[in-house]
Write an enzyme that holds these catalytic residues in place. Structure first.
Site, mmCIF file in Angstrom:
data_model
loop_
_atom_site.group_PDB
_atom_site.id
_atom_site.type_symbol
_atom_site.label_atom_id
_atom_site.label_comp_id
_atom_site.label_asym_id
_atom_site.label_seq_id
_atom_site.Cartn_x
_atom_site.Cartn_y
_atom_site.Cartn_z
ATOM 1 N N GLU A 95 0.825 -1.211 0.000
ATOM 2 C CA GLU A 95 0.000 0.000 0.000
ATOM 3 C C GLU A 95 0.858 1.260 0.000
ATOM 4 O O GLU A 95 0.505 2.255 -0.646
ATOM 5 C CB GLU A 95 -0.956 -0.033 1.188
ATOM 6 C CG GLU A 95 -2.044 -1.084 1.014
ATOM 7 C CD GLU A 95 -2.865 -1.325 2.259
ATOM 8 O OE1 GLU A 95 -4.100 -1.271 2.171
ATOM 9 O OE2 GLU A 95 -2.274 -1.575 3.328
ATOM 10 N N GLU A 115 -3.463 -10.301 3.589
ATOM 11 C CA GLU A 115 -4.365 -10.135 4.729
ATOM 12 C C GLU A 115 -5.453 -11.206 4.820
ATOM 13 O O GLU A 115 -5.732 -11.702 5.928
ATOM 14 C CB GLU A 115 -4.996 -8.735 4.689
ATOM 15 C CG GLU A 115 -4.068 -7.612 5.146
ATOM 16 C CD GLU A 115 -3.217 -7.056 4.026
ATOM 17 O OE1 GLU A 115 -2.576 -6.006 4.243
ATOM 18 O OE2 GLU A 115 -3.171 -7.677 2.949
#
Length: 244
Positions: A95, A115
């Site tokens: 990110e 995740e």
């Protein structure tokens, strides 16, 4: 140069690191003498994302308003940021890279949103940035599986600008920075602001109609550099940018 420096944890970040990085980016944004930033990692990783061991031990997950690494929710930064991805970029590390304007990656760098494999989701902007960058199906193939991508696949998908041998990552990032520094810093900031804000409009017509309202553009038009460029062109010399 901004270095994520927790190599013993593959540069995974915790609350204190987020706050420190937020202050670093605040300083970069506010300092008129800093024109371009390069973000990289210490050791063999760029950033392994959230420090899960710290979290498992009861550590706080608090982050500053500017987001993961002090960058992923920073939507008012007009200065360019280059990611020099020297190794693993997992979760929040991916990110951070997606939040940069230019991404240079080592040949052996790997990217993923793992995740879902640990019962979480990439909530630090990745679920929104990746589809906007590579398209829906390509993004879902990454997000829903948690699979790892090579740097070359990232280049083909479009979220990486250049892939180089690991030992050349910083050289390549500095080359990109040098090319940016050949341009008027205020023009660069205005261009980034206009391009970013244009994405908020549903149509090209609306984006063009609204492009003159930004503060970075006003600063460019009122600057000494705005006259220096045409003068240098007419005098057949390199412009001397001051950023003012």
């Amino acid at each position: 140069m901004i270095t994520l420096a927790r190599p013993e944890s593959l540069n995974a970040l915790h609350t204190a690191a987020h706050n420190e990085l937020a202050a670093v980016f605040d300083n970069f944004a506010a300092d008129p003498d800093q024109w371009v930033a390069i973000v990289t990692g210490a050791g063999r990783a760029f950033c392994a994302g959230n420090d899960l061991k710290y979290q498992a031990a009861g550590g706080s997950l608090d982050r500053p308003p500017s987001g993961f690494g002090g960058l992923t929710s920073r939507f008012d930064l007009d200065k360019p940021v280059i990611a020099a991805v020297n190794g693993l970029a997992m979760g929040g590390g991916f990110e951070i890279a997606l939040s940069c304007d230019i991404v240079v990656a080592a040949e052996d760098a790997q990217f993923a949103f793992p995740e879902p494999r640990v019962g979480m989701a990439a909530l630090a902007s990745g679920l929104h940035r990746l589809p906007r960058t590579v398209g829906w199906q390509a993004a879902m193939g990454i997000i829903l599986t948690g699979r790892r991508l090579s740097a070359e696949e990232g280049r083909q998908l479009g979220f990486i600008n250049e892939v180089v041998p690991r030992e050349q990552v910083m050289t390549a990032a500095r080359r990109w920075a040098a090319q940016i520094l050949e341009c008027s810093p205020l023009a660069v900031r205005a261009a980034k602001e206009i391009a970013r804000e244009g994405l908020n409009h549903a149509s090209l017509e609306q984006a063009i109609a609204g492009q003159r309202g930004g503060g970075a553009l006003r600063a460019m038009l009122a600057s000494d550099d705005y006259g220096e460029g045409p003068r240098a062109f007419a005098e057949k010399r390199r412009p001397q940018w001051t950023g003012r």
